[in-house]
Write an enzyme that holds these catalytic residues in place. Structure first.
Site, mmCIF file in Angstrom:
data_model
loop_
_atom_site.group_PDB
_atom_site.id
_atom_site.type_symbol
_atom_site.label_atom_id
_atom_site.label_comp_id
_atom_site.label_asym_id
_atom_site.label_seq_id
_atom_site.Cartn_x
_atom_site.Cartn_y
_atom_site.Cartn_z
ATOM 1 N N SER A 11 -2.113 61.766 52.197
ATOM 2 C CA SER A 11 -1.442 61.269 50.991
ATOM 3 C C SER A 11 -1.256 62.384 49.962
ATOM 4 C CB SER A 11 -2.287 60.165 50.372
ATOM 5 O OG SER A 11 -3.558 60.685 50.029
ATOM 6 N N TYR A 42 -3.019 56.567 48.143
ATOM 7 C CA TYR A 42 -2.879 55.563 49.198
ATOM 8 C C TYR A 42 -3.980 54.504 49.072
ATOM 9 C CZ TYR A 42 0.464 58.050 52.280
ATOM 10 O OH TYR A 42 1.561 58.643 52.840
ATOM 11 N N GLY A 43 -5.122 54.936 48.533
ATOM 12 C CA GLY A 43 -6.289 54.037 48.463
ATOM 13 C C GLY A 43 -6.016 52.752 47.705
ATOM 14 N N CYS A 73 -6.218 61.722 57.004
ATOM 15 C CA CYS A 73 -6.408 60.754 55.929
ATOM 16 C C CYS A 73 -7.041 59.498 56.515
ATOM 17 C CB CYS A 73 -5.044 60.414 55.316
ATOM 18 S SG CYS A 73 -5.114 59.180 54.012
ATOM 19 N N ASN A 74 -8.202 59.136 56.013
ATOM 20 C CA ASN A 74 -8.880 57.927 56.505
ATOM 21 C C ASN A 74 -8.087 56.670 56.169
ATOM 22 O OD1 ASN A 74 -11.944 58.856 57.179
ATOM 23 N ND2 ASN A 74 -11.081 60.075 55.545
ATOM 24 N N THR A 75 -7.506 56.655 54.967
ATOM 25 C CA THR A 75 -6.792 55.463 54.505
ATOM 26 C C THR A 75 -5.523 55.244 55.324
ATOM 27 O OG1 THR A 75 -7.590 56.147 52.313
ATOM 28 C CG2 THR A 75 -6.055 54.303 52.387
ATOM 29 N N CYS A 184 -13.297 60.218 52.698
ATOM 30 C CA CYS A 184 -11.925 60.484 52.248
ATOM 31 C C CYS A 184 -11.755 61.993 52.329
ATOM 32 C CB CYS A 184 -11.750 59.996 50.812
ATOM 33 S SG CYS A 184 -10.253 60.604 49.995
ATOM 34 N N THR A 185 -10.620 62.449 52.831
ATOM 35 C CA THR A 185 -10.478 63.884 53.107
ATOM 36 C C THR A 185 -10.390 64.724 51.831
ATOM 37 O OG1 THR A 185 -8.091 63.515 53.378
ATOM 38 C CG2 THR A 185 -9.448 63.579 55.370
ATOM 39 N N HIS A 186 -10.192 64.085 50.689
ATOM 40 C CA HIS A 186 -10.235 64.848 49.438
ATOM 41 C C HIS A 186 -11.671 65.278 49.083
ATOM 42 C CE1 HIS A 186 -6.190 63.224 48.853
ATOM 43 N NE2 HIS A 186 -6.044 64.006 47.799
HETATM 44 N N1 DGL Z 1 -7.278 61.503 51.477
HETATM 45 C C1 DGL Z 1 -7.180 60.122 51.747
HETATM 46 C C2 DGL Z 1 -8.269 59.594 52.680
HETATM 47 O O1 DGL Z 1 -8.808 60.325 53.458
HETATM 48 C C3 DGL Z 1 -6.829 59.123 50.699
HETATM 49 C C4 DGL Z 1 -6.621 59.473 49.293
HETATM 50 C C5 DGL Z 1 -5.741 58.462 48.583
HETATM 51 O O2 DGL Z 1 -6.237 57.462 48.045
HETATM 52 O O3 DGL Z 1 -4.527 58.699 48.595
HETATM 53 O O4 DGL Z 1 -8.579 58.427 52.668
#
Ligand code: DGL
Length: 263
Positions: A11, A42-43, A73-75, A184-186
């Site tokens: 995202s 995306y969350g 991205c997990n989401t 979350c990858t962030h």
């Molecule tokens: N980096 C994303 C993940 O791994 C999501 C971040 C978002 O909320 O956009 O879930």
């Protein structure tokens, strides 16, 4: 085909934490990265909306000739990976999910915390992951609204960020967690600040390296490993290009060309 690039999307800039693991494990691979920053976070979006974005980006990368796709991205994975695999059955596609299995194996206190987006934590896929791998371990979940937006701005250690983060880890510590999943990858970009904030016995677990290994397996199975040398990594964003180009060197050790993705 083996010299074709590997495509990676998120995202936003969070997937750069996964891109770094891929580059380290597979240095001969040419990489394409798309941050869907125009639609972040995306969350807080519906699964249907995220599925549509996943479909658009996947088709774009097919047109770019990518030989494999990584949902960094997990989401996006919980919302969209099943549909993408159905739509592109012949394409190696790697998704990711919070590291519940390794965390449950590692905990000594029997309590594991999960920091992730609301979308990931509310998904049926995450519930199934807990049913499958948590066993007797107690899992305490914590959504983290606002964190992703700060990281998107390249803020990895301001006082405001630390205060927000402190509020998210406190309930996990109060519950007795000794292992915290960065779901979350962030969030791996917050490891330095987290290790200053958390007591020394707390371990942090994320899935970036496992995703790179899974990609390696799929490329090997398909005879798709590149022999290099890799071409320059190319970046796209659906958000503001100058902003992405400004934040990129904070999170990624090299510079790279950034183009607009305006679908
Ligand atoms: N980096 C994303 C993940 O791994 C999501 C971040 C978002 O909320 O956009 O879930």
């Amino acid at each position: 085909m083996s010299e074709a690039p590997v495509a990676v999307f998120d995202s936003g800039v969070g997937g750069l934490s996964v891109l770094a693991e891929i580059q380290q494990l597979l240095p001969n691979e040419s990489l394409l990265y798309l941050g869907d920053c125009g639609y972040i976070p995306y969350g807080e979006k519906t699964p249907e909306f995220i599925r549509q974005r996943c479909g658009l980006m996947a088709r774009f990368f097919r047109e770019q000739g990518a030989k494999a796709l990584v949902l960094a991205c997990n989401t996006a994975t919980v919302a969209g990976v099943a549909e993408l695999r159905g739509d592109f059955p012949d394409w190696p596609i790697v998704g990711m999910e919070p590291a519940v299995k390794p965390a449950a194996a590692a905990t000594r206190s029997g309590v594991v915390g999960v920091l992730a987006t609301t979308g990931t934590l509310q998904s049926a896929k995450f519930a199934a992951l807990l049913d499958r791998f948590a066993g007797d371990v107690k899992v305490v979940t914590q959504p983290c609204p606002g964190l992703v937006e700060r990281i998107e701005n390249g803020d990895l250690h301001s006082a405001a960020l630390c205060q927000l983060l402190q509020g998210y880890v406190e309930p996990l510590l109060a519950a007795g967690c000794d292992t915290i999943i960065l779901g979350c990858t962030h969030y791996p970009f917050l490891k330095p600040v987290l290790s200053r904030m958390l007591p020394g016995h707390i371990s942090l677990v994320d899935t970036g390296a496992a995703v790179a290994r899974q990609l390696q397996r799929l490329l090997d199975e398909g005879g798709l490993r590149a022999h290099g040398p890799a071409r320059e990594t190319r970046f796209w964003t659906s958000g503001n290009v100058p902003h992405f180009a400004k934040v990129l060197p904070i999170l990624w050790q090299e510079s790279g060309s950034v183009q607009s993705f305006d679908l």
